[in-house]
Motif scaffolding. Sequence first.
Motif: not given
Length: 57
Positions: A4-25
């Motif tokens: 809804v916020l149109d933020l695909p760069e924050l959407i993780a498809s796998l647990p490792a992707d979630h960690v990667e995005k969190s670390v980047r933030l």
Amino acid sequence: MLDVLDLPELIASLPADHVEKSVRLLADDDFDNQMRSLINERSQRLFADQEASDCCV
């Protein structure tokens, strides 16, 4: 909600992707500030979208 916020760069498809995005933030201040700014600009979309509102109740 991130759709809804149109933020695909924050959407993780796998647990490792979630960690990667969190670390980047945490590590990239420019990216973090950009995401915060976009969330602030677009936050009203969440209240206008019934499906997004229903998932929070």
